[in-house]
Design a protein around this motif. Sequence first.
Motif, PDB file in Angstrom:
ATOM      1  N   GLY A 242     -33.919   3.427 -32.752  1.00  0.00           N
ATOM      2  CA  GLY A 242     -33.458   2.236 -32.046  1.00  0.00           C
ATOM      3  C   GLY A 242     -34.491   1.133 -32.177  1.00  0.00           C
ATOM      4  O   GLY A 242     -35.622   1.298 -31.732  1.00  0.00           O
ATOM      5  N   MET A 243     -34.122   0.018 -32.787  1.00  0.00           N
ATOM      6  CA  MET A 243     -35.057  -1.080 -33.005  1.00  0.00           C
ATOM      7  C   MET A 243     -35.666  -1.531 -31.687  1.00  0.00           C
ATOM      8  O   MET A 243     -34.966  -1.886 -30.745  1.00  0.00           O
ATOM      9  N   GLY A 244     -36.985  -1.523 -31.619  1.00  0.00           N
ATOM     10  CA  GLY A 244     -37.668  -1.976 -30.421  1.00  0.00           C
ATOM     11  C   GLY A 244     -37.887  -0.907 -29.371  1.00  0.00           C
ATOM     12  O   GLY A 244     -38.547  -1.167 -28.363  1.00  0.00           O
ATOM     13  N   SER A 245     -37.360   0.301 -29.564  1.00  0.00           N
ATOM     14  CA  SER A 245     -37.528   1.377 -28.582  1.00  0.00           C
ATOM     15  C   SER A 245     -38.848   2.102 -28.844  1.00  0.00           C
ATOM     16  O   SER A 245     -39.010   2.755 -29.885  1.00  0.00           O
ATOM     17  N   ILE A 246     -39.785   1.992 -27.902  1.00  0.00           N
ATOM     18  CA  ILE A 246     -41.103   2.618 -28.060  1.00  0.00           C
ATOM     19  C   ILE A 246     -40.965   4.143 -28.069  1.00  0.00           C
ATOM     20  O   ILE A 246     -41.423   4.824 -28.992  1.00  0.00           O
ATOM     21  N   LEU A 247     -40.326   4.669 -27.033  1.00  0.00           N
ATOM     22  CA  LEU A 247     -40.166   6.122 -26.936  1.00  0.00           C
ATOM     23  C   LEU A 247     -39.318   6.659 -28.079  1.00  0.00           C
ATOM     24  O   LEU A 247     -39.591   7.737 -28.623  1.00  0.00           O
ATOM     25  N   GLY A 248     -38.281   5.923 -28.461  1.00  0.00           N
ATOM     26  CA  GLY A 248     -37.418   6.340 -29.570  1.00  0.00           C
ATOM     27  C   GLY A 248     -38.184   6.474 -30.867  1.00  0.00           C
ATOM     28  O   GLY A 248     -37.982   7.425 -31.625  1.00  0.00           O
TER      29      GLY A 248
END
Length: 295
Positions: A242-248
Motif C-alpha cells: 500500500g503506497m505510503g503505508s509504513i507498517l505495510g
Amino acid sequence: MTEIFGVPTAAFMGQLMLGLVNGSFYAILSLGLAVIFGMLNIVNFAHGALYMVGAFFAWMLLNYAGVNYWFALLLAPIGVGAIGALIEMTMLRRLQQLDHLYGLLLTFGLALVFEGAFREFYGSSGQPYELPEIFRGVFDLGFMYLPKYRAWVVFVSIFLCLFTWYVIEKTKLGAYLRAGTENPNMVRAFGINVPLMVTLTYAFGVGLAGLAGVMAAPIYQVSPLMGSNIIIVVFAVVVIGGMGSILGSILTGLALGLIEGLTKVFYAELSSTVVFIIMVIVLMIRPAGLFGREK
C-alpha cells in the motif's frame, strides 16, 4: 538426514534465511519509500541509486580513509541524507505544486545520473567490501549454520523498521509530520518550520536507503548496478503493501523476501518473478494494496 517437504532441512532453512535477509533489505528500502511518499507525496525513483551511493560511501571510507564498518554505518547514511536534503531544497521543492509525475521523472533522471557517474569512475564490475572481524563465522543452531553477519542484518533491519514505525505513528513528532502533509498552514501556526520538516523527512527517507547500502556492502559486491537491480522489486513491495503505508511496507518486505526464498527451494525458475505475480494478484483484488487506504 531430516527433511522438510522433501527438502533437506539445512538447505530449506538456508534458503529461508537468505530470503529473510533479502526481505530485510526490501523492508528498509520500502520503508524509506513509504515515508517519503506517505509524508511528502513524492515517488522517489532515485531511492535505489542512493542505496548504491551508501554502499560506495562505505567502500570509499574503508579503502581511501581507513574508516571501518562501524563508523561507515553512521557516516554513510548522514552523507546520503545530506545529498537528499540538497536534492529536496534545490529541485523537488520547485516541483511541489506540480503533478507527481514531474517528481517521478526528476528522481528517475537523478538515478541515471548517479549510476552513470559511478560507472564512469568504477566500471560495472563489483568491488568487494571486507566483512568486519566480529561477524566472521557462523552460529551452529544444530539444524543449520547461521552466518553471524546475516543474523546482524536481520536484527538491525527489524529493529530500525519498528522504531521508525513507532516514531511516525505513535509520537508527537510523527503527528506533526502527518499533519504537515495534510494541512501545512495549521502546523505553521504551532511555530513549526514546515519546509525544514519536509527537507529532514526526505533526508531521513533516503538516509535509510544509505544505511541499507552500507549493510548490503559485505554481502553483495558494491556495484553501480546494485541499486537498479533491487529498486523494481522494492517498488513492487511498496505497491503490494500500500503506497505510503509504513507498517505495510515493513511486513510486506519481510514476507515477500521469505516467499522468494521458499520459491527458490520448490521452483527456482519462478523466484525472480513471484513478487510481480503477487503484485498483479493483489492489485486485482485490492488496488490500494494490502494495507493501503481506499479512496
